[in-house]
Scaffold this active site. Structure first.
Site, PDB file in Angstrom:
ATOM      1  N   LYS A 125       0.829  -1.197   0.000  1.00  0.00           N
ATOM      2  CA  LYS A 125       0.000   0.000   0.000  1.00  0.00           C
ATOM      3  C   LYS A 125       0.866   1.250   0.000  1.00  0.00           C
ATOM      4  O   LYS A 125       1.970   1.192   0.542  1.00  0.00           O
ATOM      5  CB  LYS A 125      -0.936  -0.019   1.209  1.00  0.00           C
ATOM      6  N   ARG A 129      10.778   6.841   1.571  1.00  0.00           N
ATOM      7  CA  ARG A 129       9.566   7.498   2.064  1.00  0.00           C
ATOM      8  C   ARG A 129       9.687   9.019   2.061  1.00  0.00           C
ATOM      9  O   ARG A 129       8.687   9.717   2.165  1.00  0.00           O
ATOM     10  CB  ARG A 129       9.250   7.018   3.479  1.00  0.00           C
TER      11      ARG A 129
END
Length: 390
Positions: free
Chosen positions: A108, A182
């Protein structure tokens, strides 16, 4: 029929794209307790890292070099692919895996844009393959138990929901690399794209809105990451307007500042999901990783409070030792093998979830994530807007 009752059926052979840190917990360890799963290959462009990863996890086959991912997809001994690559690579390598005839479990968020997810589901439907966004938290019995309590009417209607997932700054330095993917906008980075998917999925699931349209964002305030403050969020606070006058709030943070003098005292992680109803409050502590530990706190406005735990479904299915990822693997294998999963995440849920992420960024003033330049040549992979049913 569960995996423990159906060991004789063909084993689903997984290949992993990338020697990702999440892979052991998300797939390799859960696979050890599933008799219908085998991890047969891993692909890593770095030869040393790939070989070390394969050796550490006893994976028999390793593909390395510049063509590693393509070589794994071409392997006839691989039935399904786990895609834990950076967000910005999810679309291309999930599409390539489907084009190669593989089922796909993709981390995800499935993609950086909702339109990319539509294309993935359309291609999967065309080829008769299974693809699942790995939103494991909503597949655990604890989350289902909370929704059952909320929807039972015991405490009346829902008034508001709050979900948080925030790591103390002190903890973050041991979890994230300084140049972590990230934190990179070009790879689909940002706290909303990482932690925000958990808070959003939890809010939608417990209120029964997971199959509805994208949520209305009433406010969104981003705190920029030091690496790229104009494009990447270190933290995001958002509020929502749900149907039936229900309000919701989410807060995510890669590195929540400490408190006290100069913020030197670290706090604890924030991992609660709180549902406020007319007649009381229901809290799920540690909702993202409920299989590791959780507690459901139920506080009526009248009458005694109580606590519950739910490591199995209400009818006894599952096992107290299973992680959220193990429940996810059970669902994925059941779907591939033609059985009805105990719980499932629909294409509509994934697509409208990503549409909501897009709305959060737009409301906050941060730029959207980039769409992948990859173009599929297979007919049916890029339909008009609409939700494929797989």
């Amino acid at each position: 029929m569960s995996s423990t009752q159906n060991a004789a059926q063909k084993v689903l052979r997984f290949g992993i794209l990338g020697a990702a840190r999440i892979a052991p917990g998300a797939l390799i360890r859960p696979a050890k307790t599933h008799p219908g799963v085998s991890i047969v290959a891993v692909a890593c462009r770095d030869e040393k890292r790939g070989s070390q990863f394969a050796s550490a996890h006893k994976i028999p086959k390793v593909f390395t070099g510049s063509t590693a991912y393509l070589d794994l997809l071409a392997d006839p001994d691989v039935d399904a692919v786990y895609n834990p690559l950076p967000n910005g690579l999810h679309f291309e390598w999930t599409m390539r895996a489907l084009e190669a005839g593989k089922h796909v479990l993709v981390e995800k968020p499935m993609t950086d844009t909702a339109e990319e997810s539509r294309q993935i589901f359309a291609l999967a439907e065309t080829k008769g393959l299974v693809v699942l966004e790995a939103m494991h938290a909503t597949l655990h019995p604890a989350m289902h138990r909370v929704r059952d309590i909320v929807q039972s009417g015991e405490f009346g209607k829902v008034k508001s929901v709050k979900a948080e997932l925030a790591l103390p700054q002190f903890f973050s330095r041991f979890i994230f690399h300084k140049d972590d993917v990230r934190f990179q906008h070009d790879l689909g980075g940002g706290c909303t794209m990482d932690m925000g998917v958990y808070t959003l999925a939890a809010i939608r699931f417990v209120t029964g809105n997971e199959k509805g349209p994208a949520l209305e964002i009433t406010s969104a305030t981003a705190t920029g990451h030091v690496n790229d403050p104009a494009r990447v969020d270190r933290a995001m606070h958002a509020t929502y307007a749900l149907p039936d006058s229900v309000t919701a709030e989410s807060y995510v943070d890669f590195a929540r500042p400490g408190w006290g003098p100069f913020g030197l005292i670290p706090g604890w992680p924030h991992t609660d999901l709180v549902v406020s109803l007319e007649g009381g409050e229901v809290t799920l502590v540690n909702y993202p990783l409920a299989g590791m530990y959780h507690v459901i706190k139920i506080k009526p406005k009248q009458g005694p409070a109580r606590t519950e735990k739910a490591y199995r479904y209400a009818d006894g299915r599952g096992d107290i030792s299973w992680s959220t990822y193990r429940y996810q693997l059970e669902a994925f294998v059941d779907k591939v093998q033609g059985r009805t999963p105990w719980a499932w995440i629909t294409p509509e849920t994934t697509i409208t979830g990503i549409e909501t992420l897009e709305r959060i960024y737009a409301k906050s003033g941060l730029p959207p994530r980039f769409a992948s330049p990859y173009k599929s040549e297979i007919s049916g992979a890029a339909p008009p807007s609409g939700n494929a049913a797989q």
